[in-house]
Design a protein around this motif. Structure first.
Motif, PDB file in Angstrom:
ATOM      1  N   HIS A 489      25.475  98.520  58.160  1.00 37.15           N
ATOM      2  CA  HIS A 489      26.779  99.229  58.353  1.00 37.15           C
ATOM      3  C   HIS A 489      27.352  98.664  56.983  1.00 37.15           C
ATOM      4  O   HIS A 489      28.791  98.740  57.390  1.00 37.15           O
ATOM      5  N   LEU A 490      26.874  97.708  56.211  1.00 35.30           N
ATOM      6  CA  LEU A 490      27.366  96.941  54.993  1.00 35.30           C
ATOM      7  C   LEU A 490      28.049  98.753  54.371  1.00 35.30           C
ATOM      8  O   LEU A 490      28.655  98.403  53.635  1.00 35.30           O
ATOM      9  N   ALA A 491      27.072  99.757  53.968  1.00 28.03           N
ATOM     10  CA  ALA A 491      27.581 100.777  53.051  1.00 28.03           C
ATOM     11  C   ALA A 491      28.863 101.627  53.977  1.00 28.03           C
ATOM     12  O   ALA A 491      29.369 102.246  52.666  1.00 28.03           O
ATOM     13  N   TYR A 492      29.451 100.853  54.955  1.00 23.88           N
ATOM     14  CA  TYR A 492      30.593 101.528  55.443  1.00 23.88           C
ATOM     15  C   TYR A 492      31.799 100.495  55.881  1.00 23.88           C
ATOM     16  O   TYR A 492      32.443 101.262  56.613  1.00 23.88           O
ATOM     17  N   GLY A 493      31.419  99.581  54.747  1.00 24.48           N
ATOM     18  CA  GLY A 493      32.452  99.067  54.280  1.00 24.48           C
ATOM     19  C   GLY A 493      32.483  97.707  56.423  1.00 24.48           C
ATOM     20  O   GLY A 493      33.263  97.287  56.475  1.00 24.48           O
ATOM     21  N   LEU A 494      31.485  97.768  56.764  1.00 20.48           N
ATOM     22  CA  LEU A 494      30.906  96.736  57.573  1.00 20.48           C
ATOM     23  C   LEU A 494      30.047  95.655  58.008  1.00 20.48           C
ATOM     24  O   LEU A 494      29.773  95.407  59.145  1.00 20.48           O
ATOM     25  N   GLY A 495      30.349  95.122  56.888  1.00 20.04           N
ATOM     26  CA  GLY A 495      29.156  94.381  56.641  1.00 20.04           C
ATOM     27  C   GLY A 495      29.269  92.733  57.065  1.00 20.04           C
ATOM     28  O   GLY A 495      28.385  91.838  57.877  1.00 20.04           O
ATOM     29  N   VAL A 496      30.207  92.383  57.277  1.00 23.15           N
ATOM     30  CA  VAL A 496      30.682  91.532  57.941  1.00 23.15           C
ATOM     31  C   VAL A 496      30.918  91.321  58.928  1.00 23.15           C
ATOM     32  O   VAL A 496      31.556  92.385  59.845  1.00 23.15           O
ATOM     33  N   GLN A 497      29.926  90.186  59.743  1.00 20.45           N
ATOM     34  CA  GLN A 497      30.577  90.067  62.295  1.00 20.45           C
ATOM     35  C   GLN A 497      31.117  89.741  62.628  1.00 20.45           C
ATOM     36  O   GLN A 497      30.291  88.362  61.332  1.00 20.45           O
ATOM     37  N   LEU A 498      31.478  89.263  62.885  1.00 20.50           N
ATOM     38  CA  LEU A 498      31.903  88.059  63.968  1.00 20.50           C
ATOM     39  C   LEU A 498      30.498  87.526  64.588  1.00 20.50           C
ATOM     40  O   LEU A 498      30.147  88.789  65.126  1.00 20.50           O
ATOM     41  N   THR A 499      29.985  86.708  64.760  1.00 20.64           N
ATOM     42  CA  THR A 499      28.877  85.640  65.027  1.00 20.64           C
ATOM     43  C   THR A 499      29.369  84.569  66.257  1.00 20.64           C
ATOM     44  O   THR A 499      30.774  84.053  66.160  1.00 20.64           O
ATOM     45  N   ALA A 500      28.470  84.689  67.257  1.00 22.33           N
ATOM     46  CA  ALA A 500      28.110  83.455  67.645  1.00 22.33           C
ATOM     47  C   ALA A 500      29.080  82.392  67.751  1.00 22.33           C
ATOM     48  O   ALA A 500      29.455  80.958  68.256  1.00 22.33           O
ATOM     49  N   MET A 501      28.873  81.557  66.308  1.00 23.28           N
ATOM     50  CA  MET A 501      29.034  80.731  65.881  1.00 23.28           C
ATOM     51  C   MET A 501      30.339  80.532  64.764  1.00 23.28           C
ATOM     52  O   MET A 501      30.751  79.605  64.376  1.00 23.28           O
ATOM     53  N   ASP A 502      31.409  81.631  65.108  1.00 23.73           N
ATOM     54  CA  ASP A 502      32.573  81.491  63.747  1.00 23.73           C
ATOM     55  C   ASP A 502      34.264  80.707  64.856  1.00 23.73           C
ATOM     56  O   ASP A 502      34.765  80.631  63.631  1.00 23.73           O
ATOM     57  N   ASP A 503      33.535  80.104  66.381  1.00 25.68           N
ATOM     58  CA  ASP A 503      34.196  79.419  66.536  1.00 25.68           C
ATOM     59  C   ASP A 503      35.470  79.730  66.644  1.00 25.68           C
ATOM     60  O   ASP A 503      35.821  80.654  67.224  1.00 25.68           O
ATOM     61  N   LYS A 504      36.499  79.106  65.748  1.00 26.30           N
ATOM     62  CA  LYS A 504      38.422  79.854  66.107  1.00 26.30           C
ATOM     63  C   LYS A 504      38.285  80.846  65.426  1.00 26.30           C
ATOM     64  O   LYS A 504      39.419  82.286  66.187  1.00 26.30           O
ATOM     65  N   LYS A 505      37.748  81.910  64.934  1.00 29.96           N
ATOM     66  CA  LYS A 505      37.909  83.415  64.181  1.00 29.96           C
ATOM     67  C   LYS A 505      37.542  84.113  65.409  1.00 29.96           C
ATOM     68  O   LYS A 505      38.099  85.037  65.965  1.00 29.96           O
ATOM     69  N   ILE A 506      36.491  83.229  66.846  1.00 31.09           N
ATOM     70  CA  ILE A 506      36.911  84.318  67.632  1.00 31.09           C
ATOM     71  C   ILE A 506      37.283  84.194  68.627  1.00 31.09           C
ATOM     72  O   ILE A 506      38.099  85.260  69.131  1.00 31.09           O
ATOM     73  N   ALA A 507      38.042  83.211  68.958  1.00 32.51           N
ATOM     74  CA  ALA A 507      39.298  82.994  69.348  1.00 32.51           C
ATOM     75  C   ALA A 507      40.377  83.674  69.160  1.00 32.51           C
ATOM     76  O   ALA A 507      41.490  84.779  69.686  1.00 32.51           O
ATOM     77  N   HIS A 508      40.616  83.799  67.759  1.00 27.60           N
ATOM     78  CA  HIS A 508      41.786  84.443  67.677  1.00 27.60           C
ATOM     79  C   HIS A 508      40.944  86.138  67.433  1.00 27.60           C
ATOM     80  O   HIS A 508      41.973  86.916  67.518  1.00 27.60           O
ATOM     81  N   TRP A 509      40.297  86.081  67.339  1.00 32.43           N
ATOM     82  CA  TRP A 509      39.799  88.208  67.440  1.00 32.43           C
ATOM     83  C   TRP A 509      40.331  88.528  69.034  1.00 32.43           C
ATOM     84  O   TRP A 509      40.291  90.102  69.521  1.00 32.43           O
ATOM     85  N   TYR A 510      39.772  87.202  69.882  1.00 29.49           N
ATOM     86  CA  TYR A 510      40.012  87.812  71.548  1.00 29.49           C
ATOM     87  C   TYR A 510      41.253  88.142  72.139  1.00 29.49           C
ATOM     88  O   TYR A 510      42.127  88.257  72.412  1.00 29.49           O
ATOM     89  N   LEU A 511      41.903  86.286  70.318  1.00 36.52           N
ATOM     90  CA  LEU A 511      43.818  86.064  71.504  1.00 36.52           C
ATOM     91  C   LEU A 511      44.801  86.991  71.017  1.00 36.52           C
ATOM     92  O   LEU A 511      45.867  86.969  71.173  1.00 36.52           O
ATOM     93  N   ARG A 512      44.452  86.696  69.530  1.00 35.76           N
ATOM     94  CA  ARG A 512      45.430  86.381  68.738  1.00 35.76           C
ATOM     95  C   ARG A 512      46.588  88.440  69.158  1.00 35.76           C
ATOM     96  O   ARG A 512      45.803  89.511  68.882  1.00 35.76           O
ATOM     97  N   PRO A 513      47.955  88.903  67.988  1.00 37.30           N
ATOM     98  CA  PRO A 513      48.329  89.794  69.225  1.00 37.30           C
ATOM     99  C   PRO A 513      47.906  91.409  68.062  1.00 37.30           C
ATOM    100  O   PRO A 513      47.613  90.636  66.572  1.00 37.30           O
ATOM    101  N   ARG A 514      48.369  92.452  68.345  1.00 36.70           N
ATOM    102  CA  ARG A 514      48.665  93.783  67.545  1.00 36.70           C
ATOM    103  C   ARG A 514      49.575  93.133  65.839  1.00 36.70           C
ATOM    104  O   ARG A 514      50.393  92.358  66.730  1.00 36.70           O
ATOM    105  N   GLY A 515      49.328  93.389  65.047  1.00 36.49           N
ATOM    106  CA  GLY A 515      49.557  93.056  63.276  1.00 36.49           C
ATOM    107  C   GLY A 515      48.939  92.226  63.754  1.00 36.49           C
ATOM    108  O   GLY A 515      49.425  91.489  61.996  1.00 36.49           O
TER     109      GLY A 515
END
Length: 628
Positions: A489-515
């Protein structure tokens, strides 16, 4: 109260004007402060006309239309549409009334079940009333019947957790066709109390299909055991090996409690609240390390543990690597809880077919741990579970405990039978199971029974994103998910993935609002199976990779792993099952609908050849997904 003192005269004036122009409106109904328990809030004004519902969010004294307020009004309307029986199949007009704003109302044709938010200023509400007269309805509304209709909200896991810990019971936040969710939680609490009263030891299995509310039932049991006295010492803890779930639940509960205490005039610091939440919700590894590192042979403080996703417990080799003990996670937990000289209970929340990593044994790992108990220890334990635990079934992916040396009891109440995640239908888990099993005929039949739950497939990532942003209105959340093995998926611009070890990034991904670019709404970073298992979104874009491909000639799925510049066949039955389960997880994350993105491929790139994807796309079409 002050706001209502200003609002009532304005509202009366608008209604008087309405009656002057439309005398029949005298038979309309109006409700003020109508409660929406799922959102833990109230509608300011809801007007029930025969043709439609008008939901008004009032901002008294506001001179502008804030995006958050527009979003709030739309969310209220969507909530009524989905969870209030009297509002199903009705036209709902959400209105933001900023009483000091310039008029921005635009009379548009009212289309769809929930219209676009109408923004009205100081004297614009009457125009919306007039607009209501133009709506055609095949099912005229009656205000009294509407007010007496059931409101059965279905929260996502984060909303459910915050509602429970804010004092609401599961009865007020669960839908009617998940009828045994409350019963299951109550049975768990009852067994905990029985175990304590009898000074015994219990191993309790609560099973269910993906999205059936196992986490919700477990959190309810933690809350109820403390509040009802079933756990008199307060020594009960919710455990999970799912890092993202723990991170998101902890942060959501902390933010919610901080907000509630601040509003009540009794604020506490986020740090203090976070410490309390961390004591109630722990990662299984942290729990085990606390008692097994420098082990003195003492029992844990907790008499009761509720272990979520217990089917993912580690095997013996992983136990040795993680904790320096040649024992599996089930063995360690049973041995640890068995140290209590009086009583203990271990509650295992199990969802079959979701083992996605090496070392995860499923329910058979617990059976092996029980069989390794010596005779004296085995006599102390009683195992409780539904029939699937002992004879096999969909909630355990066919696995069973088999012959065990302990007493056991079959209790039907310990099985959650319906998916709550996909509240628009109960058949989504059947469709997913048929797809990953390679049975497109059965999948197509299930697809016809999905009612309002949409499943689309597309070859365009842009089209998938456009659809997601179009359907995720109000506070409904959308995001992308992808297999960790879908590395091209890297070839389609989706190379970076949210992983189980991303800690605060996970909370932001699920909880932060639109925008917020950190949120799932940005549709830039897909969550892999480890980052999304146990959690959910309203609308999901599943990015299909080259690791699972339909083989039309053999009529089955092919499993692959990218090594260097080439794909290799996966020959291990266990590893093939893990890949299958990854897609089972990805396809089970959406509450309201999903779009599956299958790349076109590139004949010039040997790692992305079109033949890797074309048969999969056709299979999904044959399985009942509609092309976007």
């Amino acid at each position: 109260t002050i706001a209502w003192q200003d609002a009532i005269p304005l509202l009366k004036a608008e209604i008087s004007n309405l009656l002057s122009n439309y005398p029949t409106a005298k038979d309309w109904h109006i409700g003020l402060e109508f409660p929406l328990y799922r959102l833990r809030s109230r509608l300011d004004v809801v007007i029930v006309a025969p043709q439609c519902l008008i939901v008004v969010e009032m901002k008294v004294g506001a001179s502008s239309y804030l995006s958050a307020d527009i979003n709030q009004a739309e969310t209220y309307a969507l909530d009524l549409r989905d969870f209030h029986s009297g509002s199903h199949s009705q036209t709902i007009i959400p209105v933001l009334w900023a009483t000091n704003a310039e008029q921005e109302f635009i009379s548009e044709p009212i289309t769809g079940d929930v219209a676009q938010v109408q923004k009205v200023g100081c004297a614009g509400l009457g125009q919306v009333f007039a607009l209501a007269e133009s709506v055609e309805s095949t099912q005229p509304l009656n205000g009294t019947d509407w007010n007496n209709s059931q409101y059965r909200p279905v929260p996502n896991v984060v909303e459910a957790a915050t509602s429970i810990f804010a004092g609401h019971d599961v009865r007020s936040i669960a839908q009617a066709d998940a009828e045994n969710l409350e019963e299951a939680a109550a049975m768990v609490v009852s067994l905990i109390k029985q175990t304590r009263d009898n000074q015994a030891k219990s191993l309790i299995f609560l099973t269910g299909v993906p999205g059936s509310g196992k986490t919700l039932a477990g959190l309810q049991a933690v809350h109820d055991a403390e509040t009802t006295g079933a756990d008199q010492e307060g020594d009960i803890v919710y455990l999970s090996g799912n890092t993202p779930l723990v991170v998101v639940l902890r942060e959501a509960l902390t933010e919610d409690e901080h907000s509630r205490l601040t509003a009540a005039g009794t604020p506490r610091t986020m740090a203090a609240i976070r410490r309390d939440v961390q004591a109630r919700i722990q990662h299984i590894n942290d729990f085990l390390k606390e008692y097994l590192i420098n082990d003195q042979g003492d029992p844990p403080h907790e008499h009761v543990i509720i272990f979520d996703e217990a089917q993912r417990a580690w095997d013996q080799s992983q136990g040795e690597r993680k904790f320096g003990r040649e024992a599996s996670e089930p063995e360690l937990l049973i041995e640890l809880m068995g140290r209590h000289s009086d009583w203990s209970a271990c509650v295992c929340l199990v969802g079959g077919g979701q083992e996605i990593n090496s070392g995860e044994e499923g329910i058979e790992g617990w059976a092996l741990a029980l069989r390794q108990l010596n005779a004296d220890e085995a006599k102390k334990w009683t195992v409780y579970g539904a029939a699937d635990v002992f004879s096999g079934g969909p909630t355990t992916n066919g696995q069973t405990l088999g012959e065990i040396p302990t007493a056991f009891q079959v209790l039907d109440q310990l099985q959650l039978r319906n998916s709550m995640r996909t509240f628009r239908t109960t058949r989504t888990s059947d469709w997913v199971r048929a797809v990953v099993n390679g049975n497109h005929t059965s999948a197509s039949e299930f697809a016809r029974e999905l009612r309002n739950y949409e499943i689309h497939v597309t070859r365009s990532l842009d089209s998938a994103k456009e659809w997601l942003l179009g359907v995720a209105r109000g506070d409904r959340r959308c995001g992308l998910v992808a297999s960790s093995g879908a590395s091209r998926h890297l070839a389609y611009g989706l190379g970076v993935q949210l992983t189980a070890m991303d800690d605060k990034k996970i909370a932001h991904w699920y909880l932060r609002p639109r925008g917020d670019i950190r949120s799932s709404f940005a549709l830039e970073i897909p969550a892999n199976e480890y980052a999304c298992q146990g959690l959910e979104l309203d609308f999901v874009g599943v990015c299909w990779g080259g690791d699972l491909r339909w083989d039309a000639n053999q009529g089955k799925w092919g499993h692959f792993q990218l090594r260097g510049p080439s794909w290799n066949n996966v020959n291990s039955d266990t590893k093939r099952q893990f890949i299958t389960n990854k897609y089972r997880v990805l396809l089970s994350r959406a509450r309201e609908g999903m779009v599956i993105y299958v790349p076109l491929g590139d004949p010039q790139d040997s790692t992305r050849l079109p033949e890797f994807y074309d048969p999969t796309f056709k299979f999904l079409i044959d399985a009942g997904a509609t092309e976007l």
